[in-house]
Motif scaffolding. Sequence first.
Motif, PDB file in Angstrom:
ATOM      1  N   SER A 217       0.828  -1.199   0.000  1.00  0.00           N
ATOM      2  CA  SER A 217       0.000   0.000   0.000  1.00  0.00           C
ATOM      3  C   SER A 217       0.866   1.255   0.000  1.00  0.00           C
ATOM      4  O   SER A 217       2.005   1.250   0.465  1.00  0.00           O
ATOM      5  CB  SER A 217      -0.936   0.012   1.207  1.00  0.00           C
ATOM      6  OG  SER A 217      -0.211   0.195   2.401  1.00  0.00           O
ATOM      7  N   GLU A 218       0.321   2.338  -0.510  1.00  0.00           N
ATOM      8  CA  GLU A 218       1.052   3.601  -0.601  1.00  0.00           C
ATOM      9  C   GLU A 218       1.477   4.100   0.773  1.00  0.00           C
ATOM     10  O   GLU A 218       2.571   4.653   0.936  1.00  0.00           O
ATOM     11  CB  GLU A 218       0.168   4.651  -1.289  1.00  0.00           C
ATOM     12  CG  GLU A 218       0.854   5.982  -1.562  1.00  0.00           C
ATOM     13  CD  GLU A 218       1.891   5.889  -2.658  1.00  0.00           C
ATOM     14  OE1 GLU A 218       2.795   6.745  -2.686  1.00  0.00           O
ATOM     15  OE2 GLU A 218       1.794   4.949  -3.478  1.00  0.00           O
ATOM     16  N   SER A 219       0.634   3.914   1.786  1.00  0.00           N
ATOM     17  CA  SER A 219       0.936   4.415   3.133  1.00  0.00           C
ATOM     18  C   SER A 219       2.047   3.625   3.806  1.00  0.00           C
ATOM     19  O   SER A 219       2.614   4.081   4.802  1.00  0.00           O
ATOM     20  CB  SER A 219      -0.322   4.362   4.002  1.00  0.00           C
ATOM     21  OG  SER A 219      -0.774   3.021   4.140  1.00  0.00           O
ATOM     22  N   GLU A 220       2.380   2.432   3.287  1.00  0.00           N
ATOM     23  CA  GLU A 220       3.379   1.589   3.931  1.00  0.00           C
ATOM     24  C   GLU A 220       4.710   1.586   3.189  1.00  0.00           C
ATOM     25  O   GLU A 220       5.589   0.804   3.509  1.00  0.00           O
ATOM     26  CB  GLU A 220       2.845   0.159   4.041  1.00  0.00           C
ATOM     27  CG  GLU A 220       1.673   0.027   5.006  1.00  0.00           C
ATOM     28  CD  GLU A 220       1.117  -1.390   5.044  1.00  0.00           C
ATOM     29  OE1 GLU A 220       1.366  -2.151   4.085  1.00  0.00           O
ATOM     30  OE2 GLU A 220       0.438  -1.732   6.017  1.00  0.00           O
ATOM     31  N   LYS A 221       4.853   2.455   2.202  1.00  0.00           N
ATOM     32  CA  LYS A 221       6.135   2.564   1.521  1.00  0.00           C
ATOM     33  C   LYS A 221       7.223   2.938   2.516  1.00  0.00           C
ATOM     34  O   LYS A 221       7.060   3.845   3.318  1.00  0.00           O
ATOM     35  CB  LYS A 221       6.066   3.640   0.439  1.00  0.00           C
ATOM     36  CG  LYS A 221       5.493   3.184  -0.887  1.00  0.00           C
ATOM     37  CD  LYS A 221       5.654   4.306  -1.891  1.00  0.00           C
ATOM     38  CE  LYS A 221       5.082   3.941  -3.240  1.00  0.00           C
ATOM     39  NZ  LYS A 221       5.234   5.041  -4.211  1.00  0.00           N
ATOM     40  N   LEU A 222       8.356   2.246   2.425  1.00  0.00           N
ATOM     41  CA  LEU A 222       9.489   2.574   3.269  1.00  0.00           C
ATOM     42  C   LEU A 222      10.746   2.630   2.408  1.00  0.00           C
ATOM     43  O   LEU A 222      10.978   1.746   1.574  1.00  0.00           O
ATOM     44  CB  LEU A 222       9.676   1.537   4.380  1.00  0.00           C
ATOM     45  CG  LEU A 222       8.701   1.586   5.554  1.00  0.00           C
ATOM     46  CD1 LEU A 222       8.978   0.436   6.506  1.00  0.00           C
ATOM     47  CD2 LEU A 222       8.811   2.913   6.296  1.00  0.00           C
ATOM     48  N   HIS A 223      11.519   3.668   2.620  1.00  0.00           N
ATOM     49  CA  HIS A 223      12.817   3.755   1.981  1.00  0.00           C
ATOM     50  C   HIS A 223      13.680   2.607   2.484  1.00  0.00           C
ATOM     51  O   HIS A 223      13.532   2.147   3.608  1.00  0.00           O
ATOM     52  CB  HIS A 223      13.453   5.105   2.318  1.00  0.00           C
ATOM     53  CG  HIS A 223      14.677   5.401   1.524  1.00  0.00           C
ATOM     54  ND1 HIS A 223      15.880   4.826   1.806  1.00  0.00           N
ATOM     55  CD2 HIS A 223      14.872   6.194   0.450  1.00  0.00           C
ATOM     56  CE1 HIS A 223      16.777   5.267   0.951  1.00  0.00           C
ATOM     57  NE2 HIS A 223      16.195   6.095   0.115  1.00  0.00           N
TER      58      HIS A 223
END
Length: 347
Positions: A217-223
Amino acid sequence: MVEAQPWRRGSNPRLESSTDLLLDIPTTPTADDRNAAPFLSPNLLTAAIIASWYFSNIGVLLLNKYLLSYYGFRYPIFLTMLHMLGCAFYSYFAINWLQILPLQQISSRKQFFKILALSAIFCFSVVCGNTSLRYLPVSFNQAIGATTPFFTAIFAFVITCKRESAEVYLALLPVVLGIVLASNSEPLFHLFGFVVCVGSTAGRALKSVVQGILLSSESEKLHSMNLLLHMAPMAALILLPVTLYVEGNVAAVTLEKATTDPFIVFLLIGNVTVAYLVNLTNFMVTKHTSALTLQVLGNAKAAVAAIVSILIFRNPVTIMGMTGFFITVMGVVIYSEAKRRSKATPH
């Protein structure tokens, strides 16, 4: 340690490239960004970063091999836990103090448990990889590691029903054939070392697939660096009871060893530092070039690491073994090209 697997967009929209979707690695910097280092031209800066990536990747392999096989430090689980603690410390320092990129916090309990699951898979892969270095030469270890695309394709099909083109699947045949040839002719073949090395390779592939599902999900993107910051301490906590149960009171043994041989302190600190530099330079190479370039460099890195380890440790090799390794690496190159053409073809 944390290896960004080159997943790309396929027919399944839920399974995206880990470098594109999950790690949110910045694109190639603009001219203004590159002018931030006026003492180096852009080409020299990129070359220096690539060289650092090569030295750190090969360096951690050779240091692990030396510690576990030649120096007599027989604790691969504890060594992996030290890697995790070091990555947690250096990641916190780089993000919070040096501010090389913004800090991303875990946003929900659900996301926390997803990262915890990834940490468990990550622990399994790294522990198996370090354990295999006790029994196998680095050259054979790298040959097996080159089969990661084979396991990735299997897990993607089994878990997500993602199908590749016939050309991509055919490109995996030389990858497997090369390992069969190399295994049959490896003078220092060890069955347990081979099994755990295959387990490490499969775990690395499984992590990339599961990562694409859990953090989609977009909210869970992590670098990638933030993901490492959160995963490393979780992995260390997972490994603590395991190393105490399997390897005993290894911390006390290491401290006692350090009192009589201070060189081990230098080795361990250097090993942990280089292990973190693998992740840092992995991010920097992708930032200053591209994820595709990182994949190509990774293919060449396996061959370079094998040659360097043979020169340093003098492990015996056979013509058939080197032929098998060459076939495997060429198979990975063919696979990468087949994947690129498959993505460029409209579905």
